[in-house]
Design a protein around this motif. Sequence first.
Motif, PDB file in Angstrom:
ATOM      1  N   VAL A  82       0.822  -1.213   0.000  1.00 18.60           N
ATOM      2  CA  VAL A  82       0.000   0.000   0.000  1.00 18.60           C
ATOM      3  C   VAL A  82       0.856   1.264   0.000  1.00 18.60           C
ATOM      4  O   VAL A  82       0.614   2.191  -0.795  1.00 18.60           O
ATOM      5  N   PRO A  83       1.890   1.363   0.864  1.00 16.62           N
ATOM      6  CA  PRO A  83       2.713   2.579   0.823  1.00 16.62           C
ATOM      7  C   PRO A  83       3.425   2.782  -0.510  1.00 16.62           C
ATOM      8  O   PRO A  83       3.683   3.919  -0.916  1.00 16.62           O
ATOM      9  N   ILE A  84       3.741   1.668  -1.203  1.00 13.43           N
ATOM     10  CA  ILE A  84       4.443   1.777  -2.491  1.00 13.43           C
ATOM     11  C   ILE A  84       3.482   2.184  -3.597  1.00 13.43           C
ATOM     12  O   ILE A  84       3.773   3.070  -4.411  1.00 13.43           O
ATOM     13  N   VAL A  85       2.309   1.547  -3.638  1.00 15.49           N
ATOM     14  CA  VAL A  85       1.307   1.885  -4.646  1.00 15.49           C
ATOM     15  C   VAL A  85       0.899   3.355  -4.529  1.00 15.49           C
ATOM     16  O   VAL A  85       0.618   4.025  -5.532  1.00 15.49           O
ATOM     17  N   THR A  86       0.887   3.875  -3.314  1.00 12.59           N
ATOM     18  CA  THR A  86       0.453   5.262  -3.072  1.00 12.59           C
ATOM     19  C   THR A  86       1.647   6.213  -2.925  1.00 12.59           C
ATOM     20  O   THR A  86       1.483   7.321  -2.407  1.00 12.59           O
ATOM     21  N   ARG A  87       2.828   5.815  -3.403  1.00 12.00           N
ATOM     22  CA  ARG A  87       4.029   6.615  -3.137  1.00 12.00           C
ATOM     23  C   ARG A  87       4.012   7.982  -3.824  1.00 12.00           C
ATOM     24  O   ARG A  87       4.751   8.877  -3.436  1.00 12.00           O
ATOM     25  N   ARG A  88       3.168   8.155  -4.847  1.00 11.96           N
ATOM     26  CA  ARG A  88       3.094   9.446  -5.528  1.00 11.96           C
ATOM     27  C   ARG A  88       2.226  10.443  -4.765  1.00 11.96           C
ATOM     28  O   ARG A  88       2.174  11.616  -5.133  1.00 11.96           O
ATOM     29  N   PHE A  89       1.559   9.965  -3.739  1.00 11.83           N
ATOM     30  CA  PHE A  89       0.653  10.838  -2.979  1.00 11.83           C
ATOM     31  C   PHE A  89       1.226  11.094  -1.590  1.00 11.83           C
ATOM     32  O   PHE A  89       1.853  10.220  -0.993  1.00 11.83           O
ATOM     33  N   VAL A 127      -7.416  -4.552   3.402  1.00 12.19           N
ATOM     34  CA  VAL A 127      -6.544  -3.704   2.585  1.00 12.19           C
ATOM     35  C   VAL A 127      -6.362  -2.343   3.250  1.00 12.19           C
ATOM     36  O   VAL A 127      -5.233  -1.842   3.388  1.00 12.19           O
ATOM     37  N   SER A 128      -7.480  -1.734   3.656  1.00 18.90           N
ATOM     38  CA  SER A 128      -7.392  -0.396   4.249  1.00 18.90           C
ATOM     39  C   SER A 128      -6.730  -0.433   5.617  1.00 18.90           C
ATOM     40  O   SER A 128      -5.951   0.472   5.976  1.00 18.90           O
ATOM     41  N   MET A 129      -7.009  -1.480   6.393  1.00 19.34           N
ATOM     42  CA  MET A 129      -6.391  -1.596   7.717  1.00 19.34           C
ATOM     43  C   MET A 129      -4.881  -1.747   7.600  1.00 19.34           C
ATOM     44  O   MET A 129      -4.120  -1.077   8.317  1.00 19.34           O
ATOM     45  N   GLY A 130      -4.434  -2.613   6.692  1.00 16.00           N
ATOM     46  CA  GLY A 130      -3.000  -2.786   6.497  1.00 16.00           C
ATOM     47  C   GLY A 130      -2.327  -1.491   6.089  1.00 16.00           C
ATOM     48  O   GLY A 130      -1.236  -1.162   6.565  1.00 16.00           O
ATOM     49  N   GLY A 131      -2.994  -0.725   5.223  1.00 16.86           N
ATOM     50  CA  GLY A 131      -2.439   0.551   4.785  1.00 16.86           C
ATOM     51  C   GLY A 131      -2.361   1.573   5.900  1.00 16.86           C
ATOM     52  O   GLY A 131      -1.340   2.240   6.102  1.00 16.86           O
ATOM     53  N   VAL A 132      -3.457   1.716   6.662  1.00 15.53           N
ATOM     54  CA  VAL A 132      -3.481   2.678   7.765  1.00 15.53           C
ATOM     55  C   VAL A 132      -2.408   2.341   8.794  1.00 15.53           C
ATOM     56  O   VAL A 132      -1.643   3.213   9.245  1.00 15.53           O
ATOM     57  N   TRP A 133      -2.333   1.064   9.160  1.00  8.71           N
ATOM     58  CA  TRP A 133      -1.390   0.646  10.198  1.00  8.71           C
ATOM     59  C   TRP A 133       0.055   0.814   9.723  1.00  8.71           C
ATOM     60  O   TRP A 133       0.924   1.295  10.453  1.00  8.71           O
ATOM     61  N   ALA A 340      16.531   0.414  13.279  1.00 10.26           N
ATOM     62  CA  ALA A 340      17.373  -0.400  12.397  1.00 10.26           C
ATOM     63  C   ALA A 340      17.440   0.176  10.990  1.00 10.26           C
ATOM     64  O   ALA A 340      18.466   0.070  10.318  1.00 10.26           O
ATOM     65  N   ALA A 341      16.355   0.797  10.530  1.00  9.67           N
ATOM     66  CA  ALA A 341      16.296   1.269   9.138  1.00  9.67           C
ATOM     67  C   ALA A 341      15.708   2.667   9.051  1.00  9.67           C
ATOM     68  O   ALA A 341      14.619   2.855   8.513  1.00  9.67           O
ATOM     69  N   PRO A 342      16.413   3.687   9.572  1.00  7.78           N
ATOM     70  CA  PRO A 342      15.879   5.051   9.517  1.00  7.78           C
ATOM     71  C   PRO A 342      15.710   5.567   8.084  1.00  7.78           C
ATOM     72  O   PRO A 342      14.842   6.398   7.833  1.00  7.78           O
ATOM     73  N   VAL A 343      16.513   5.055   7.157  1.00 10.37           N
ATOM     74  CA  VAL A 343      16.430   5.522   5.768  1.00 10.37           C
ATOM     75  C   VAL A 343      15.225   4.918   5.050  1.00 10.37           C
ATOM     76  O   VAL A 343      14.647   5.521   4.153  1.00 10.37           O
ATOM     77  N   HIS A 344      14.831   3.715   5.451  1.00 14.02           N
ATOM     78  CA  HIS A 344      13.695   3.024   4.819  1.00 14.02           C
ATOM     79  C   HIS A 344      12.579   2.815   5.846  1.00 14.02           C
ATOM     80  O   HIS A 344      12.036   1.724   5.982  1.00 14.02           O
ATOM     81  N   ARG A 345      12.225   3.884   6.530  1.00 13.00           N
ATOM     82  CA  ARG A 345      11.286   3.771   7.649  1.00 13.00           C
ATOM     83  C   ARG A 345       9.928   3.228   7.224  1.00 13.00           C
ATOM     84  O   ARG A 345       9.378   2.329   7.841  1.00 13.00           O
ATOM     85  N   GLU A 346       9.348   3.777   6.128  1.00  9.30           N
ATOM     86  CA  GLU A 346       8.016   3.329   5.702  1.00  9.30           C
ATOM     87  C   GLU A 346       8.045   1.884   5.224  1.00  9.30           C
ATOM     88  O   GLU A 346       7.146   1.102   5.534  1.00  9.30           O
ATOM     89  N   ALA A 347       9.070   1.529   4.463  1.00  8.39           N
ATOM     90  CA  ALA A 347       9.167   0.158   3.959  1.00  8.39           C
ATOM     91  C   ALA A 347       9.325  -0.832   5.105  1.00  8.39           C
ATOM     92  O   ALA A 347       8.679  -1.887   5.131  1.00  8.39           O
ATOM     93  N   ALA A 348      10.176  -0.502   6.069  1.00  4.74           N
ATOM     94  CA  ALA A 348      10.388  -1.390   7.210  1.00  4.74           C
ATOM     95  C   ALA A 348       9.110  -1.514   8.040  1.00  4.74           C
ATOM     96  O   ALA A 348       8.760  -2.605   8.507  1.00  4.74           O
ATOM     97  N   ALA A 349       8.404  -0.402   8.229  1.00  8.68           N
ATOM     98  CA  ALA A 349       7.151  -0.435   8.994  1.00  8.68           C
ATOM     99  C   ALA A 349       6.113  -1.300   8.288  1.00  8.68           C
ATOM    100  O   ALA A 349       5.363  -2.045   8.928  1.00  8.68           O
ATOM    101  N   ALA A 350       6.073  -1.213   6.957  1.00  8.48           N
ATOM    102  CA  ALA A 350       5.112  -2.021   6.203  1.00  8.48           C
ATOM    103  C   ALA A 350       5.415  -3.509   6.334  1.00  8.48           C
ATOM    104  O   ALA A 350       4.506  -4.332   6.486  1.00  8.48           O
ATOM    105  N   LEU A 351       6.703  -3.871   6.281  1.00  7.86           N
ATOM    106  CA  LEU A 351       7.080  -5.267   6.481  1.00  7.86           C
ATOM    107  C   LEU A 351       6.690  -5.737   7.877  1.00  7.86           C
ATOM    108  O   LEU A 351       6.189  -6.858   8.063  1.00  7.86           O
ATOM    109  N   TRP A 352       6.912  -4.877   8.850  1.00  8.34           N
ATOM    110  CA  TRP A 352       6.578  -5.217  10.243  1.00  8.34           C
ATOM    111  C   TRP A 352       5.073  -5.464  10.398  1.00  8.34           C
ATOM    112  O   TRP A 352       4.662  -6.432  11.042  1.00  8.34           O
TER     113      TRP A 352
END
Length: 408
Positions: A82-89, A127-133, A340-352
């Motif tokens: 979700v964060p990647i699909v919406t990365r332009r916004f 889908v929406s819950m995963g994105g919000v979280w 652990a990943a300050p540069v990839h914070r959103e990606a790491a949070a999404a994996l978590w």
Amino acid sequence: MPHSAPGQNSPAPTSSTHAHTIENHWAAVALIAASTFIVVAAEMMPVGLLTPIGADLVESEGTIGLSLAITGLVAAATAPFVPIVTRRFDRRSTLIVLMFVVAAANALTALAPSFAVLAGARVLLGVSMGGVWALAASLAPKLVGSRSVGLATTIIFSGIAVASVLGVPAGTYIGAAAGWSVAFWTLSCAATLIALAMFAVLPVMPADQALSLGSLAAAFRNPGVRVGIAITALIVTAHFAAYTYVRPGLELFAGLHPAQIGTMLLIYGALGVVGNFIAGPSATKSPKTVVVILSAGVAITLALFPISATTLITAALLMAAWGLFYGGVSVSTQTWIAQAAPVHREAAAALWVAVFNASIALGAFAGGSIHDHSGSETVFWIAAGIATLAMLLATFRNPVVAKHELTT
């Protein structure tokens, strides 16, 4: 996440910008906490309404119970993307849209004439819950100064903790008073109000510049992230293996009645909220120490259940300890990942978020299989063993690793 993590101070303007806008953004932090409350409450709502929903849709309680698994598994599968699909916004617009989707999913659930429609609504919610979280877990540094990130993260995660305590009882009460569909209409209206409030309250929050499928891979290659994800998987699986079957366990060990078990769950939930607020600020300073303490506490508590939860008092004390220790797991493991990943914070949070939700499903499934074959005692002891593995992993590894390990 904290300013002491490597690479975190690289964008020079960030701290000054945060210092200038910090007062205006606490309302935004509270609003994001409200959004996490709504999505988790919506996820858990069917638990207290299985019987009336099943009666209206002419389905068994077991079939209706699948709606929880559907939401969790869909959230686990979609959260990283979700964060990647919406990365332009920017994240403000993305959160507003996601909250409107949450509102629509709950409205569709309330209107569902069949299990097929209900399942579709729960997929939409997943889908929406995963994105919000996933987004909420990474937003604190965009809203407050570095010194306040720990508190802001704790407040955001308090929405999850409070929903775990109040979501099911509130839904059960509303369902008994006005019908199960009214409980979901209430959630739909609340999500709509939060989305509208976000228009006025949230600042513009640009997405991470490098967010892409490659950033997910880069985050996962980070050894600190992999360890944090493994710890999360172990402790969440252990918890839900035991917690899903805590009622038969309390009935067997202490001979408790349903009303007493309700009180036990309330004690657990209240201490869970306390644990969240104790662990959050402490984890910002030392996530390793906090994660070790919490996983050890969960392991010891679960191991003691079959032999010590034999009276009302000892059962209450163990439930309180369980809530206190597990209540801080979400915020402390997320803090581990963020450091652990300050540069990839959103990606790491999404994996978590993906691993967290998948572990809920795995824990519930594993707990059920063990319970059916070997009984409640074995469930708690195996869960304690899994939590011990989380403690050992946290003891011997660190969230921030040597720089040469991060350049692979």
